[in-house]
Design a protein around this motif. Structure first.
Motif, PDB file in Angstrom:
ATOM      1  N   LYS A   2      20.298   5.701   0.666  1.00 37.23           N
ATOM      2  CA  LYS A   2      19.760   4.647  -0.192  1.00 37.23           C
ATOM      3  C   LYS A   2      20.771   3.542  -0.399  1.00 37.23           C
ATOM      4  O   LYS A   2      20.410   2.413  -0.735  1.00 37.23           O
ATOM      5  CB  LYS A   2      19.330   5.240  -1.533  1.00 37.23           C
ATOM      6  CG  LYS A   2      18.099   6.118  -1.426  1.00 37.23           C
ATOM      7  CD  LYS A   2      17.692   6.656  -2.776  1.00 37.23           C
ATOM      8  CE  LYS A   2      18.646   7.702  -3.268  1.00 37.23           C
ATOM      9  NZ  LYS A   2      18.248   8.281  -4.554  1.00 37.23           N
ATOM     10  N   SER A  98      11.294  -3.203   4.386  1.00 37.11           N
ATOM     11  CA  SER A  98      10.619  -1.935   4.120  1.00 37.11           C
ATOM     12  C   SER A  98      11.151  -0.843   5.032  1.00 37.11           C
ATOM     13  O   SER A  98      11.654  -1.112   6.122  1.00 37.11           O
ATOM     14  CB  SER A  98       9.098  -2.073   4.313  1.00 37.11           C
ATOM     15  OG  SER A  98       8.795  -2.389   5.657  1.00 37.11           O
ATOM     16  N   ASN A 100      10.444   3.689   5.731  1.00 32.01           N
ATOM     17  CA  ASN A 100       9.721   4.916   5.380  1.00 32.01           C
ATOM     18  C   ASN A 100      10.121   5.985   6.384  1.00 32.01           C
ATOM     19  O   ASN A 100       9.711   5.930   7.542  1.00 32.01           O
ATOM     20  CB  ASN A 100       8.210   4.669   5.425  1.00 32.01           C
ATOM     21  CG  ASN A 100       7.417   5.846   4.874  1.00 32.01           C
ATOM     22  OD1 ASN A 100       7.941   6.936   4.704  1.00 32.01           O
ATOM     23  ND2 ASN A 100       6.144   5.613   4.602  1.00 32.01           N
ATOM     24  N   HIS A 125      11.850   9.205   2.180  1.00 28.02           N
ATOM     25  CA  HIS A 125      12.500   8.022   1.614  1.00 28.02           C
ATOM     26  C   HIS A 125      11.657   6.790   1.898  1.00 28.02           C
ATOM     27  O   HIS A 125      11.239   6.545   3.025  1.00 28.02           O
ATOM     28  CB  HIS A 125      13.886   7.842   2.227  1.00 28.02           C
ATOM     29  CG  HIS A 125      14.595   6.632   1.692  1.00 28.02           C
ATOM     30  ND1 HIS A 125      14.514   5.400   2.291  1.00 28.02           N
ATOM     31  CD2 HIS A 125      15.374   6.464   0.603  1.00 28.02           C
ATOM     32  CE1 HIS A 125      15.229   4.518   1.601  1.00 28.02           C
ATOM     33  NE2 HIS A 125      15.750   5.147   0.570  1.00 28.02           N
ATOM     34  N   ARG A 126      11.422   5.996   0.864  1.00 24.54           N
ATOM     35  CA  ARG A 126      10.663   4.754   0.993  1.00 24.54           C
ATOM     36  C   ARG A 126      11.420   3.627   0.313  1.00 24.54           C
ATOM     37  O   ARG A 126      11.960   3.803  -0.782  1.00 24.54           O
ATOM     38  CB  ARG A 126       9.270   4.901   0.381  1.00 24.54           C
ATOM     39  CG  ARG A 126       8.386   5.922   1.095  1.00 24.54           C
ATOM     40  CD  ARG A 126       7.062   6.119   0.375  1.00 24.54           C
ATOM     41  NE  ARG A 126       6.204   7.062   1.070  1.00 24.54           N
ATOM     42  CZ  ARG A 126       6.300   8.385   0.959  1.00 24.54           C
ATOM     43  NH1 ARG A 126       7.223   8.908   0.152  1.00 24.54           N
ATOM     44  NH2 ARG A 126       5.489   9.181   1.627  1.00 24.54           N
ATOM     45  N   LEU A 127      11.435   2.468   0.962  1.00 25.38           N
ATOM     46  CA  LEU A 127      12.116   1.300   0.429  1.00 25.38           C
ATOM     47  C   LEU A 127      11.241   0.069   0.625  1.00 25.38           C
ATOM     48  O   LEU A 127      10.720  -0.160   1.718  1.00 25.38           O
ATOM     49  CB  LEU A 127      13.456   1.088   1.145  1.00 25.38           C
ATOM     50  CG  LEU A 127      14.173  -0.250   0.887  1.00 25.38           C
ATOM     51  CD1 LEU A 127      14.688  -0.299  -0.539  1.00 25.38           C
ATOM     52  CD2 LEU A 127      15.316  -0.445   1.872  1.00 25.38           C
ATOM     53  N   SER A 143      12.833   1.849  -4.479  1.00 26.51           N
ATOM     54  CA  SER A 143      12.932   2.923  -3.489  1.00 26.51           C
ATOM     55  C   SER A 143      12.561   4.242  -4.149  1.00 26.51           C
ATOM     56  O   SER A 143      12.641   4.383  -5.371  1.00 26.51           O
ATOM     57  CB  SER A 143      14.341   3.008  -2.892  1.00 26.51           C
ATOM     58  OG  SER A 143      15.272   3.438  -3.863  1.00 26.51           O
ATOM     59  N   THR A 167      13.459   7.919  -8.100  1.00 26.76           N
ATOM     60  CA  THR A 167      13.073   6.524  -7.905  1.00 26.76           C
ATOM     61  C   THR A 167      14.232   5.628  -8.304  1.00 26.76           C
ATOM     62  O   THR A 167      15.079   6.010  -9.108  1.00 26.76           O
ATOM     63  CB  THR A 167      11.837   6.144  -8.747  1.00 26.76           C
ATOM     64  OG1 THR A 167      12.137   6.345 -10.143  1.00 26.76           O
ATOM     65  CG2 THR A 167      10.641   7.000  -8.367  1.00 26.76           C
TER      66      THR A 167
END
Length: 509
Positions: A2, A98, A100, A125-127, A143, A167
């Motif tokens: 992250k 972005s 994922n 993981h998502r951003l 994120s 988060t």
């Protein structure tokens, strides 16, 4: 991960987008932007690749070429699954970002303590964010992570760490005095860390586990010099050759000065809820534990602060005598740090004086003189208002330490106690049957003899220890100055000078 991903985009999207057409030429421009900060090597070996994917650019990171390049080192093994992220130009000059993915990796190497290894896994993981080149920072980003695990091991210790879902959010704006102001918040569920200690061949293993259902992190910064720091990084990449760096050290000094003060102020805090520490001797716990910190940048009159707070403390009763159970601390609020810290003068003089053509670049004499000047400017170690509560009593203290002669300190500490009579009464009762309590009771009475009773019933000790060796308590001499040396060292001002005389004004109840 992250932390790595936003940093990569910060470098990649260093030029405004202005709604440019996404094509191969734009991909090449992004590649050149990255190479400006990372060098061309990552692209030459295939570690980083920029390509067009629909209406966005895809940044793919493949660790296999990097592993092959560094894997030749004796005993070193590294593996990490590839990942990618997307960035799309916006009409306002910013970039949509972005990612994922799920990733995992491992590492093995020979360290000072023998073979060491680590394994890690990041799930879901998502951003999503907006990067603003004018700020050289994300103006906004969020994120999330479904969970992560990490294990590290060496011959004497193994650490297993895991978390549940988490988060994070971040935002940045232009600072009033230059640089970037930012805020960051993060929450993580089900924090669990187990450290197992055991020496080779002993067969004995000692596990220690820290658990918390919720960990939160908050941070904010003011005036962070993102652009000058990026320029400094680019200069470092362009001057990797030692001879070139020496030839361009005037430019290096210019970049270093431009990056000062690095930031105006940064503050952050960690907070654990319902903490449990499981050990072979029993379980420790706290309803809440918080650790806060803050520091100025390279300032003329800087400060640094730390705070540790804990409430609802508990511990195994078998670790303390039965008579001390009622007196054990239940709440802590500790504050300490520094003030009047002049790093600005030191940094600017060091930048001006260093010469990469000399070995060392700064002489020992210069370093000694800089240290002496730093102490002469009056830096101060500070104990902020701190309290320890338990058993119906409260101990409060605060103080400071300075170095008037550049070596030996002057220290001033004020200690207030509310409910001291309860402590003495508990010790007196326990002294009837317990020799340890009897000794503690005698000491408590002796210490009280030096105290001053304040109008609100608190008792107080104002302790002044001077650099000449003298010590006073509430204005009364406890120890005189040390013998005067022939060269005059050890002489100071009059004993007791500068103490508050036990007025009690320093502490607020």
């Amino acid at each position: 991960m992250k932390r790595v991903l936003p940093f990569v985009l910060l470098l990649a999207c260093s030029a405004p987008a202005f709604g440019q057409t996404v094509d191969s030429q734009g991909a090449k421009q992004l590649t050149d932007n990255l190479a400006h900060y990372f060098g061309k090597k990552p692209f030459d070996i295939g570690f980083v690749k920029v390509s067009v994917e629909g209406d966005a650019y895809k940044l793919a990171f493949d660790f296999k070429p990097l592993v092959e390049m560094i894997g030749k080192q004796d005993g070193f093994k590294f593996d990490f699954s590839p990942y990618a992220l997307l960035t799309k130009p916006r009409s306002d000059g910013a970039w949509d970002v972005s990612a994922n993915f799920t990733a995992q990796g491992s590492m093995e190497f020979n360290g000072d303590r023998g073979p060491q290894s680590a394994k890690m896994s990041f799930k879901g993981h998502r951003l999503v964010g907006i990067y603003d080149p004018k700020l050289a920072a994300f103006s906004s980003a969020t994120s999330s992570l479904e969970g992560m695990t990490m294990t590290s091991q060496d011959p004497t210790q193994r650490t297993d760490l895991s978390t549940g879902a988490g988060t994070a959010t971040i935002g940045a704006t232009k600072g009033q005095n230059g640089g970037v102001d930012f805020t960051m918040g993060q929450t993580v569920a089900d924090f669990n860390e187990t450290v197992t200690i055991g020496s080779p061949g002993s067969g004995q293993k000692i596990p220690l586990t820290l658990k918390s259902p919720e960990l939160s992190v908050d941070a904010k910064g003011k005036g962070v010099r993102t652009k000058p720091l990026l320029d400094l990084l680019a200069f470092a990449v362009a001057n990797e050759d030692e001879a070139k760096l020496k030839a361009n050290q005037a430019e290096l000094k210019s970049h270093l000065l431009a990056a000062l003060p690095l930031w105006e102020r940064i503050d952050g805090a960690y907070n654990f809820k319902d903490v449990r520490v499981v050990s072979p001797t029993g379980n420790f716990g706290a309803a809440e534990v918080g650790i806060a910190f803050g520091m100025d940048g390279i300032a003329r009159n800087g400060t640094i602060n730390y705070a540790i707070k804990a409430s609802g403390l508990s511990m195994p009763q078998n670790l303390i005598p039965s008579w001390a159970i009622a007196l054990r601390p239940t709440d802590l609020d500790l504050n300490f740090g520094g003030a009047n810290i002049d790093l600005d003068t030191m940094a600017k003089k060091a930048i001006e004086a260093f010469d990469l053509n000399k070995n060392p670049p700064l002489s020992q004499e210069f370093g000694d003189g800089l240290k002496k000047e730093f102490l002469a400017n009056g830096p101060k170690i500070v104990i902020g208002h701190s309290t320890v509560k338990g058993g119906g009593a409260e101990i409060a203290l605060e103080g400071d330490m300075t170095f008037p002669d550049g070596e030996k300190p002057d220290a001033n500490v004020t200690i207030d106690v509310t409910g001291y009579d309860k402590i003495v009464a508990a010790l007196q009762e326990a002294a009837k049957t317990d020799p340890q309590a009897s000794q503690a009771f005698t000491g408590a009475l002796a210490i009280k003899g030096f105290a001053k009773t304040l109008p609100d019933g608190r008792i107080e000790w104002v302790i002044n220890a001077r650099h000449d060796g003298s010590v006073t308590v509430n204005g009364a001499m406890l120890k005189g100055p040390d013998p005067v040396m022939e060269d005059g060292a050890g002489q100071g001002a009059s004993p007791g000078e500068g103490n508050s005389g036990g007025a009690g004004a320093k502490l607020q109840p």
